[in-house]
Scaffold this active site. Structure first.
Site, PDB file in Angstrom:
ATOM      1  CG  ASP A 137      -1.877  -1.133   1.279  1.00 47.00           C
ATOM      2  OD1 ASP A 137      -2.198  -1.670   0.207  1.00 47.00           O
ATOM      3  OD2 ASP A 137      -2.313  -1.492   2.390  1.00 47.00           O
ATOM      4  CE  LYS A 138       0.179   8.593  -0.991  1.00 49.05           C
ATOM      5  NZ  LYS A 138      -0.839   9.642  -1.243  1.00 49.05           N
TER       6      LYS A 138
END
Length: 314
Positions: A137-138
């Protein structure tokens, strides 16, 4: 050339053991089979966030994400800052920083890890998705494998399918856990919010093993090992345990005032900018040599500061 997510769907159970290209042909009848095959081969159509071959069989419950080329998103090389911890002829191991998106898409038109890989390693233009075989995830930091050749990519995708890639994370969570345990709970799209995942009976099998590294009065420092790699798996499973990750506003880890009212901790928790999750160790069979290799990176500064503050108050 660019990309935008145009389709997301779950493989229905009645397509069990069907070839992927035929299965998605039934799921997306508006597209020709040859076009779907091309998207699978190019990495624009993924299964549970990973690459597959058109002939691979589906099991039912997989999350299909289709990404199609448009004009407004950059798939070209860009100078992007990220750390590499290992480079050889077959693989690159990246320590992804917090805030770096892995792939271009709607809302992230460029400046991604993929763009940076193409800038630093131009030969990756010949490999689907610039060699990326799994993602973070970011706002999750840590280790990722990138394949430098088609052969390496195929070998790594097989290892991911066979669950032989060992992925170890550390997290800081609200609440106190037992010393160790396993969460085995299926994960699928949240029926009430398609941008979120959830534990649902119709989801895909998901298994997370955990052990507590250190307990604090209201918090736990946890090591987690993924047996499967579903989208947001750790975050969803920790929420199910009643111990959401600090900073994870999507899955229940938003600011909660500590009972002891310590001002330094209140300030840190209130402004912690992301889920406190880091991919710290990664082990796999090297696709070039066949030898088992392992890599490890330390916790980033924000998580170290959080643990130091928690340690001071007990």
């Amino acid at each position: 050339m660019g990309t935008e997510i145009v389709r997301q769907a779950t493989v229905p159970d009645h397509l069990l053991l069907m070839r992927l290209d035929r299965a998605v042909g039934q799921m997306f009848p508006e597209f020709s089979r040859s076009r779907l095959q091309a998207w699978i081969k190019s990495g624009e159509l993924t299964v549970d966030g990973e690459l597959r071959r058109p002939r691979d069989k589906v099991q039912g419950g997989e999350e299909i994400e289709l990404v199609a080329a448009l004009q407004d998103v950059s798939m070209g090389p860009e100078r992007v800052e990220f750390e590499t911890v290992h480079i050889d002829d077959a693989v690159i191991v990246v320590n992804k920083p917090v805030g770096l998106v892995v792939h271009p898409g709607a809302g992230n038109l460029g400046g991604t890890l993929l763009n940076g890989l193409l800038h630093r390693f131009p030969e990756l233009a010949k490999v689907p998705r610039a060699g990326i075989v799994h993602r973070l995830d970011k706002d999750t930091s840590g280790l990722m494998i990138v394949a430098r050749t088609l052969e390496s990519q195929h070998a790594l995708v097989q290892q991911l399918q066979q669950r032989s890639v060992r992925r170890i994370y550390q997290a800081v969570a609200y609440g106190k856990l037992e010393l160790s345990g396993t969460v085995e709970a299926p994960i699928g799209r949240n029926p009430d919010n398609r941008l979120k995942m959830a534990v649902i009976a119709t989801g895909k099998a998901a298994v997370t093993h955990y052990r507590v590294l250190r307990s604090f009065e209201e918090y736990s420092h946890v090591e987690l090992r993924l047996e499967t790699g579903r989208t947001h798996q750790i975050r969803v499973h920790m929420q199910k345990l009643g111990c959401p990750l600090i900073g994870d506003v999507v899955y229940g880890g938003g600011f909660k005032e500590p009972r002891n009212k310590d001002p330094d901790l209140i300030e840190l928790l209130r402004h912690f900018p992301r889920q406190a999750l880091h991919a710290c160790r990664l082990a796999f069979d090297h696709p070039g040599t066949g030898e088992r290799v392992e890599f490890e990176v330390p916790l980033p500064e924000d998580m170290n500061e959080l643990l130091t503050t928690l340690g001071k108050i007990g």
